[in-house]
Structure formats: C-alpha cells, structure tokens
Design an enzyme around this catalytic site. Structure first.
Site, PDB file in Angstrom:
ATOM      1  N   ASP A  35      24.950  -2.052  37.909  1.00 27.45           N
ATOM      2  CA  ASP A  35      25.253  -0.794  38.588  1.00 27.45           C
ATOM      3  C   ASP A  35      24.057  -0.092  39.228  1.00 27.45           C
ATOM      4  OD1 ASP A  35      27.730  -1.011  37.729  1.00 27.45           O
ATOM      5  OD2 ASP A  35      27.735   0.552  36.189  1.00 27.45           O
ATOM      6  N   ALA A  36      23.022  -0.112  38.720  1.00 27.73           N
ATOM      7  CA  ALA A  36      21.725   0.581  39.136  1.00 27.73           C
ATOM      8  C   ALA A  36      21.361  -0.210  40.727  1.00 27.73           C
ATOM      9  CB  ALA A  36      20.786   0.369  38.097  1.00 27.73           C
ATOM     10  N   GLU A  37      21.458  -1.537  40.633  1.00 27.38           N
ATOM     11  CA  GLU A  37      21.256  -2.332  41.818  1.00 27.38           C
ATOM     12  C   GLU A  37      22.337  -1.803  42.966  1.00 27.38           C
ATOM     13  OE1 GLU A  37      19.154  -6.466  41.211  1.00 27.38           O
ATOM     14  OE2 GLU A  37      21.004  -6.344  39.930  1.00 27.38           O
ATOM     15  N   ASP A  39      23.934   0.848  43.064  1.00 28.27           N
ATOM     16  CA  ASP A  39      23.821   2.072  43.629  1.00 28.27           C
ATOM     17  C   ASP A  39      22.554   1.990  44.702  1.00 28.27           C
ATOM     18  OD1 ASP A  39      25.664   3.148  42.169  1.00 28.27           O
ATOM     19  OD2 ASP A  39      24.402   3.891  40.685  1.00 28.27           O
ATOM     20  N   SER A  84      34.753   9.444  44.241  1.00 27.15           N
ATOM     21  CA  SER A  84      33.508   9.041  43.559  1.00 27.15           C
ATOM     22  C   SER A  84      32.774  10.113  43.125  1.00 27.15           C
ATOM     23  CB  SER A  84      32.787   8.153  44.511  1.00 27.15           C
ATOM     24  OG  SER A  84      32.123   7.047  43.798  1.00 27.15           O
ATOM     25  N   GLU A 115      29.804  16.627  30.885  1.00 27.00           N
ATOM     26  CA  GLU A 115      30.549  15.491  30.185  1.00 27.00           C
ATOM     27  C   GLU A 115      29.817  14.395  30.082  1.00 27.00           C
ATOM     28  OE1 GLU A 115      34.044  15.458  32.407  1.00 27.00           O
ATOM     29  OE2 GLU A 115      34.598  17.516  31.925  1.00 27.00           O
ATOM     30  N   LYS A 117      29.436  10.484  31.132  1.00 30.22           N
ATOM     31  CA  LYS A 117      30.067   9.780  32.162  1.00 30.22           C
ATOM     32  C   LYS A 117      30.199   8.380  31.559  1.00 30.22           C
ATOM     33  CE  LYS A 117      29.589   8.231  36.942  1.00 30.22           C
ATOM     34  NZ  LYS A 117      29.708   6.928  36.939  1.00 30.22           N
ATOM     35  N   ASP A 119      31.355   4.928  31.116  1.00 25.42           N
ATOM     36  CA  ASP A 119      31.279   3.486  31.632  1.00 25.42           C
ATOM     37  C   ASP A 119      32.386   2.622  31.533  1.00 25.42           C
ATOM     38  OD1 ASP A 119      30.502   1.836  33.628  1.00 25.42           O
ATOM     39  OD2 ASP A 119      28.808   0.888  32.522  1.00 25.42           O
ATOM     40  N   GLU A 176      39.011   7.927  31.711  1.00 24.75           N
ATOM     41  CA  GLU A 176      38.203   6.682  31.704  1.00 24.75           C
ATOM     42  C   GLU A 176      38.899   5.899  30.516  1.00 24.75           C
ATOM     43  OE1 GLU A 176      36.491   6.952  34.417  1.00 24.75           O
ATOM     44  OE2 GLU A 176      35.112   5.075  34.329  1.00 24.75           O
ATOM     45  N   TYR A 228      39.432  13.723  31.532  1.00 25.51           N
ATOM     46  CA  TYR A 228      38.372  14.654  32.069  1.00 25.51           C
ATOM     47  C   TYR A 228      38.807  15.594  33.310  1.00 25.51           C
ATOM     48  CZ  TYR A 228      37.161  10.479  34.520  1.00 25.51           C
ATOM     49  OH  TYR A 228      37.523   9.165  35.345  1.00 25.51           O
ATOM     50  N   LYS A 292      29.934  19.592  36.127  1.00 27.20           N
ATOM     51  CA  LYS A 292      31.143  20.372  37.059  1.00 27.20           C
ATOM     52  C   LYS A 292      30.883  21.628  37.117  1.00 27.20           C
ATOM     53  CE  LYS A 292      34.094  16.381  35.810  1.00 27.20           C
ATOM     54  NZ  LYS A 292      35.151  15.760  34.953  1.00 27.20           N
ATOM     55  N   LYS A 316      22.465  10.377  36.441  1.00 25.49           N
ATOM     56  CA  LYS A 316      22.436   8.775  35.977  1.00 25.49           C
ATOM     57  C   LYS A 316      21.420   8.744  35.202  1.00 25.49           C
ATOM     58  CE  LYS A 316      24.782   6.013  38.650  1.00 25.49           C
ATOM     59  NZ  LYS A 316      25.953   5.285  38.572  1.00 25.49           N
ATOM     60  N   CYS A 410      24.173 -32.895  18.677  1.00 31.15           N
ATOM     61  CA  CYS A 410      23.869 -31.626  18.128  1.00 31.15           C
ATOM     62  C   CYS A 410      22.250 -31.654  17.955  1.00 31.15           C
ATOM     63  CB  CYS A 410      24.496 -31.498  16.757  1.00 31.15           C
ATOM     64  SG  CYS A 410      24.008 -30.055  15.820  1.00 31.15           S
ATOM     65  N   CYS A 413      21.772 -32.027  13.794  1.00 34.26           N
ATOM     66  CA  CYS A 413      22.074 -33.300  12.940  1.00 34.26           C
ATOM     67  C   CYS A 413      22.176 -34.442  13.599  1.00 34.26           C
ATOM     68  CB  CYS A 413      23.407 -32.796  12.053  1.00 34.26           C
ATOM     69  SG  CYS A 413      24.867 -32.880  13.148  1.00 34.26           S
ATOM     70  N   CYS A 428      29.397 -29.089  17.941  1.00 33.48           N
ATOM     71  CA  CYS A 428      28.837 -30.305  17.072  1.00 33.48           C
ATOM     72  C   CYS A 428      29.888 -30.896  16.219  1.00 33.48           C
ATOM     73  CB  CYS A 428      27.926 -29.788  16.205  1.00 33.48           C
ATOM     74  SG  CYS A 428      27.598 -31.059  14.709  1.00 33.48           S
ATOM     75  N   CYS A 433      27.569 -30.659   9.159  1.00 36.45           N
ATOM     76  CA  CYS A 433      26.276 -30.319   9.937  1.00 36.45           C
ATOM     77  C   CYS A 433      25.682 -28.962   9.013  1.00 36.45           C
ATOM     78  CB  CYS A 433      26.574 -29.887  11.299  1.00 36.45           C
ATOM     79  SG  CYS A 433      25.222 -29.168  12.212  1.00 36.45           S
TER      80      CYS A 433
HETATM   81  S1  IVH Z   1      35.033  13.217  37.264  1.00 38.84           S
HETATM   82  C1  IVH Z   1      37.438  14.738  40.887  1.00 38.84           C
HETATM   83  N1  IVH Z   1      34.461  13.140  34.953  1.00 38.84           N
HETATM   84  O1  IVH Z   1      32.806   8.049  37.178  1.00 38.84           O
HETATM   85  C2  IVH Z   1      37.045  13.953  39.624  1.00 38.84           C
HETATM   86  N2  IVH Z   1      34.432  11.129  36.301  1.00 38.84           N
HETATM   87  O2  IVH Z   1      31.391   7.447  39.736  1.00 38.84           O
HETATM   88  C3  IVH Z   1      35.837  13.091  39.794  1.00 38.84           C
HETATM   89  N3  IVH Z   1      33.651   8.988  35.245  1.00 38.84           N
HETATM   90  O3  IVH Z   1      35.625   7.811  39.307  1.00 38.84           O
HETATM   91  C4  IVH Z   1      35.751  12.436  38.373  1.00 38.84           C
HETATM   92  N4  IVH Z   1      33.189   9.806  33.351  1.00 38.84           N
HETATM   93  O4  IVH Z   1      36.013   7.069  36.995  1.00 38.84           O
HETATM   94  C5  IVH Z   1      34.486  12.196  36.011  1.00 38.84           C
HETATM   95  N5  IVH Z   1      33.350  12.950  32.492  1.00 38.84           N
HETATM   96  C6  IVH Z   1      33.687  12.475  33.706  1.00 38.84           C
HETATM   97  C7  IVH Z   1      33.615  10.864  34.092  1.00 38.84           C
HETATM   98  C8  IVH Z   1      33.999  10.310  35.382  1.00 38.84           C
HETATM   99  C9  IVH Z   1      33.433   8.656  34.113  1.00 38.84           C
HETATM  100  C10 IVH Z   1      34.114   7.952  36.326  1.00 38.84           C
HETATM  101  C11 IVH Z   1      35.423   8.083  37.269  1.00 38.84           C
HETATM  102  C12 IVH Z   1      34.738   8.401  38.404  1.00 38.84           C
HETATM  103  C13 IVH Z   1      33.549   7.663  38.576  1.00 38.84           C
HETATM  104  C14 IVH Z   1      32.532   8.282  39.615  1.00 38.84           C
END
Ligand code: IVH
Length: 671
Positions: A35-37, A39, A84, A115, A117, A119, A176, A228, A292, A316, A410, A413, A428, A433
């Site tokens: 994911d980092a790459e 991003d 996203s 909250e 996040k 994965d 999620e 969420y 949020k 992140k 193997c 053995c 094996c 064994c």
């Molecule tokens: S809020 C409008 N809350 O992260 C609401 N997303 O990279 C937008 N995700 O598509 C999403 N934990 O699949 C929200 N506590 C959380 C989350 C969360 C995981 C995921 C979700 C979203 C993605 C965005």
C-alpha cells in the site's frame, strides 16, 4: 520543473502502472506492491498533474476513487459514491487539515472522532425497514459488486436490526470486512497444509473470501466487520457522527471500540500516536487512523471532492518495509512432509525486530516472485508479526543469479519428493522422515495442542534421532532414567518432563485432534469435530457426510478427516494413545440422544431471530441433520420469511412445516 513532453510521458507511464496495480488489487485480490508503494505512485502522479493541470484526463486514477469492477457479480450502483480518503503522513499534515477546515468555516468550533483505519475490504450494506437487503463491494466507488449472499454468512452482519434504527425506511451503512490476524494465520496454515496457495495478508484473505462464487465457502472463512459510516439514513436524524455510531451499535452493528471523541487537533494527534504504538496489539490489521469532523451539519457544508470527503482524513502509520539481500534459499520440512522454501536474508531491522528469514511458501510463489540468491528484496511486516517478501528489486539483480529450483529429494532424509497434481506443495514421501516426526511431536506438545511444558526442540531431536519416540504414544511411555541419559537433561528436568507429559493425558479430544496434525484439521476444525462427536470412537465411525454437515467444516476438511482414520498407520497411532491412557473424549458433550436425533430438517426463508448458520448449529448440536432439498425423508421444514418453493414441496409431500416460533420451541429456546 519537468519539461512538458517529459511530464506527459511520465504521467502516461504512471497511469498505466497504477491501472495495472488497481487490477491486481481489486480484481485479482493479489496485489504486487505494498500500500505504501501504491500511495507513493499516486502521490507522484498527483504532483505531476498539479504542475500540469492541462494533462489531467477523466480516466486518470487520481480522478475517481480508484479500482475497477470485477467480473463475477452483478453490478450495484451505490446510493452515494463510495469515496476514498485523503492521506496525512505526519502530525503536521493533520495540523494542516485542521487549518484548512478552519479557514473554510472560520466561525465554527470543531470536534473530531478518531477511529482505527481497518485494512480490510470496504462494503456498503443496505437495510430497508430494518432488514438487510443488499450488500456491495466498493468497486470503482460508483458501481460495486452485489455480494449480498456472501455477506449474509458473516455473523456480525445482523439480518434484522433492533434498537433505534430498526424502523428506518432506508439505511445504508459502510464498514470494513476484515479477517482477524489469528484467524488469518490459522487459515493460511490450513491452506498451506492442503497445498493450496496462501494469502499474503489478512486483507487479501478477506477480499478473497467475500468475493467467492459460492457463499458456502465464504461461510467457512472467519470474517468480521466494523461499521463506521451511515451514508443514507431515512428518516432518522442525528446531529453528530458520534451519536450515529452509538445508534448503529445499539441497533446490532459492531462499531470499533477504539473509536474516540477528540476535542481538538492536539487530542487527535495524541490519539494517532497512541494507536500507532498499539498497532501490534490490535486483533486486526490497521494501517492508520481516520479523523472525522464530528458535526454532521459541518460535514455537509464541507462536502467532497471527486476523490474524498473534505471533512475526513486518514493518518497513515509509518510503513514497515525494508530492503535487504537474499543470502540463500533453504528448505524446511514440515510435520506433514511439506517442503517449504525459505529465504535466508542479510539480517535487517524492521519496526523493532531483526528479520533474518522469510517463508517463500511454495514453488509457485518463488517462481511468481522470481526470487534468486543474491537478489535485493523488499520485505514488509504488515502490522502482522510475520514478515513477508513483497517483491524483488530486479534492477539490482547481480549478474549470473540463476532461477531457483526446488530439490527433487528431501533435504533431511534423502527420500524422493513429490508434488501431487493440482497442489502447490512438494512433499517428502517418507512417512518415517525424522524431520516430519520431529515437527509432529513438536506440534503435539505445542500450547494450543497438548500443551506439554518442557517438551522443546532439543529433547525432541534426541528422542527421534535415538529412535526412542516413533509416535505420540511413545511419549507417554517415557521414564525418568531413560530421559536423564539425554544431553542437557538432569534428573530434575527429566522428572519435570515426564510429569508434564503425563499431565497432558486429560486435555481432551479437541486438543488431541489438533495435535494429531491431520491435514486441514487445525484448532477450529478440531474443536468443531470434538463438540459434534464427543469421542474418538464416534468420530472414527463417522462418514464423510456426517462430518460435512457441521457448519464451519467444508468438504475438503471432511474428506481429509475421514481419510485419516481409514489409514492403518493412523489407526495404530490412535490405538496407542488409547492404550497409554490419553483421554479421547470431550467433556460436556453428551452421548445421549438429543431431541432431534435422527431427524432431517430443511431450512428455507430468512429467520428473524438467528442467522441460517446459528439455526444449523443448533440443529446439529441436538443431533439433527440439515439438508438442502425436501423429500419424503425430511422430518421438518422450517419456513422463515419468504420461504419460496421448499415450503410448497413440503406440503405436497406431507412433510410437517414449522414456523420460526414452533422451531424455537422445538429446539428449546424461547423467543
Ligand atoms: S470513512 C465517507 N472510516 O479506508 C466515508 N473508512 O482509504 C469514507 N476505512 O474506502 C470512509 N477504516 O474502505 C472510514 N474507520 C474508517 C475506516 C475506513 C477503513 C477504509 C474504507 C475507505 C478507505 C479509504
């Protein structure tokens, strides 16, 4: 600044790469980069597009939510686009986010909800008048895939709501789906044992599970969900996100208990730091925190870009990746003889631990990643404690590094190795064994199996090499003088070990079954088998169909368990255990007939008070069987809501039809 021609080419190349990775991630559930790459690629593209806005096209991956719709499921147009989130890589980015929203609404006071996040896999669940009617994946954000039937198998998704939201005419909740880390590790162990490809991380395993063609397969996968967000809620109104989360919780949804209200940005930053420090202790993979704005009216005023809401941001966590070199590739021999290639690495520090080897799982995996001795590789500890190899940095491959080939014998053995058709694992072929026997004994004594303290690798190696132990039963015949003669074994430790072994005799059937190391039968399957049959004797007599009926146990496990007991060698192992006095029964599971003993039931339509799986479990526990079609042999048809043709078949064949209330009283539960 980059020259326009160069920029155009670079942008084109980046888009192509990102589209390919989107496919690998969303369509095939097998991402090739972390994911980092990913991003990093998106950020690079966005920066170039900002410098050259004339080059932005609507199909650029920066313009939508990212991702594509896969092939197998019906499309679902989301009621509200699933966007996203914008990313914050540092506390400074969080301060900038706060400053930005403050500039947009200078008069307002803000508070926030933070909250984890998760994965996992984002889904949208639709409830109409309190009933779950549709569930979809995110897809490209506008159109997702209809995975309702698969989601119905997840116990944490209520089929009917109670509490404050039960009468809402329409509710669309987002959440999620994820696989807890422990469950993921068990699933991979089972897959590996069965010679099937394993998943690189819990996210992929969850995505693979919810996008199964057959919901019965999804049902066997240990999935959970945190909700969420409510994107549609009619006609109920709330003032804040926090109140809405509480209402979701009271209505039967699982809301992350680590969600917190934060009065200002300092509290937000403190939360993010705390969560990051705790990330390894969480039961699930989290790749950051979501921040949020709490007030829903403020959220509405901020609105969203085409890509993300302006009222939220994802903080992140630091990526846990490193590059290092492969010194060699060695072969590990497992308890069922599986030969697992393992990369020996130049030791490297990764988020606080030194990593010196990673499993390469099987031949196909080595081939797919094309790992060679001398390669520079990218490894990651994805929240999970087990590091894995993400990819080879091919640009740094030394001249002359040749592809790796699995050995045909193997390494322990010397017996021939074989790779059965349709399996990914080389094994094996020698059942005696010593490497296998050592692993099996080690597993037998492990904490989750027979839990034998002091039975470590050093002792086991000697017991096997000196041919003192040839199977599990031999352990129980060990005596102190015999052990006291071994290296690093004084009289006292020999006594302790003998006592620990004897004490394990009463652990019960489920641990014995786990300890036996039957292919595909891990801890969970062992518990289900023990709970259903109560004794080894009854399990040995069970047919494949009897086992297959247990919910949570699939056909492959059923087949493997029955095959195990058909083999003489294994029957002898079990007999030996019985002879030395190991308890082969499960406490609390009655041998007496239950109220449904010998009865065949068919479930049709939705039940209000329990899921289909819960009903099935209850029937099995009381001795009944559940089948899919109604025949004259059926004793009862349980008709829930919208029962369809099966209830009619029952009437035609004169089979008793029970409604939910009658069913509950039959199984001894009140409503
Ligand atoms: S809020 C409008 N809350 O992260 C609401 N997303 O990279 C937008 N995700 O598509 C999403 N934990 O699949 C929200 N506590 C959380 C989350 C969360 C995981 C995921 C979700 C979203 C993605 C965005």
């Amino acid at each position: 600044m980059t020259k326009p021609q160069e920029a155009a080419e670079k942008i084109e190349a980046l888009r192509e790469v990102i589209h390919r990775h989107n496919d690998a991630y969303y369509v095939e559930d097998r991402p090739e980069i972390s994911d980092a790459e990913y991003d990093r690629l998106i950020r690079e593209l966005r920066a170039l597009e900002e410098a050259h806005p004339e080059l932005i096209t609507p199909d650029s991956p920066t313009q939508g939510a990212g991702g594509r719709v896969g092939p197998a499921f019906a499309p679902v147009e989301h009621l509200v686009a699933m966007l996203s989130l914008d990313n914050a890589m540092s506390p400074d980015d969080l301060r900038e986010f706060e400053a930005r929203i403050r500039r947009a609404l200078p008069q307002a006071n803000f508070d926030f909800v933070c909250e984890p996040k998760i994965d996992g896999l984002g889904v949208a669940l639709l409830y109409e008048r309190g009933r779950f009617t549709r569930g979809a994946t995110r897809g490209d954000g506008r159109v997702g895939e209809d995975i309702t039937q698969n989601l119905r198998t997840i116990k944490a998704i209520p089929s009917a709501l109670h509490g404050p939201l039960k009468d809402a005419t329409r509710l669309e909740v987002r959440g999620e789906v994820y696989m807890p880390r422990e469950a993921f590790a068990r699933l991979n162990a089972t897959l590996e044992e069965a010679g099937e490809p394993t998943f690189a991380n819990p996210r992929n395993a969850a995505a693979g599970a919810v996008r199964q063609k057959d919901p019965a397969v999804t049902a066997t996968r240990p999935l959970e969900i945190f909700l969420y967000h409510a994107s549609v809620l009619e006609p109920v109104r709330f003032d804040s996100h926090w109140e809405r989360l509480r209402a979701l919780e009271k209505s039967g949804f699982t809301v992350n208990p680590r969600s917190e209200r934060c009065p200002d940005v300092d509290a937000v930053i403190a939360y993010c730091r705390r969560l990051e420090a705790d990330r390894d202790t969480l039961e699930y993979d989290a790749d950051g925190a979501v921040v949020k704005v709490n007030d829903l009216e403020q959220q509405r005023r901020f609105g969203a870009t085409a890509h993300h809401p302006r009222w939220a941001i994802a903080f992140k966590f630091a990526a846990r990746q490193a590059t290092t070199q492969v010194r060699g590739i060695t072969i590990n021999v497992g308890k069922t003889g599986a030969l697992t290639p393992t990369a020996q690495l130049e030791p490297v520090e990764l988020a606080g631990v030194t990593v010196s080897n990673v499993s390469l799982h099987n031949e196909d995996e080595v081939r797919k990643k094309d790992v060679r001795v001398g390669d520079t590789v990218l490894i990651e500890r994805a929240g999970d404690v087990i590091p894995y190899l993400v990819q080879v940095v091919t640009a740094k491959r030394p001249a002359g590094a040749g592809p790796f080939h699995m050995p045909r014998t193997c390494p322990v053995c010397g017996a021939p190795a074989e790779r059965p058709d349709g399996e990914a694992i080389w094994r094996c072929t020698n059942v005696a064994c010593p490497a296998q026997l050592k692993e099996r004994l080690f597993h037998w004594g492990s904490r989750r199996a027979m839990d034998i303290e002091h039975l470590g690798e050093v002792v086991i190696t000697q017991l096997v090499d000196r041919e003192i132990c040839r199977d599990f039963g031999d352990l129980y015949e060990l005596e102190v003088p015999q052990l006291a003669g071994l290296e690093r074994m004084a009289e006292k430790s020999a006594t302790n070990l003998v006592e620990a072994i004897q004490a394990s005799k009463g652990r019960g059937l489920s641990r014995v079954l786990n300890g036996l190391g039957i292919r595909m039968v891990g801890e969970r399957a062992a518990q289900l088998l023990a709970a259903r049959f109560g004794s080894m004797e009854r399990l040995e007599k069970a047919t494949e169909d009897d086992i297959n009926e247990i919910s949570g146990i699939g056909p492959k496990i059923a087949q493997s368990a029955t095959r195990f007991f058909l083999e003489d060698r294994n029957r002898r192992i079990v007999r030996h255990l019985r002879d030395v006095g190991v308890d082969l029964t499960e406490k609390g599971v009655s041998d007496r007939p239950g109220p449904l003993t010998g009865k065949t039931l068919v479930l049709t339509g939705g039940l209000l008070g329990m899921t289909r799986d819960e009903a099935k479990d209850a029937i099995l526990r009381l001795g009944g069987r559940v089948t899919g079609t109604v025949s004259r042999k059926t004793d009862y048809v349980i008709a829930g809501e919208d029962p369809g043709g099966k209830a009619e078949d029952a009437k035609r064949l004169g089979v008793t039809v029970l409604d939910e209330a009658q069913f509950l009283s039959l199984i001894g539960r009140s409503q």
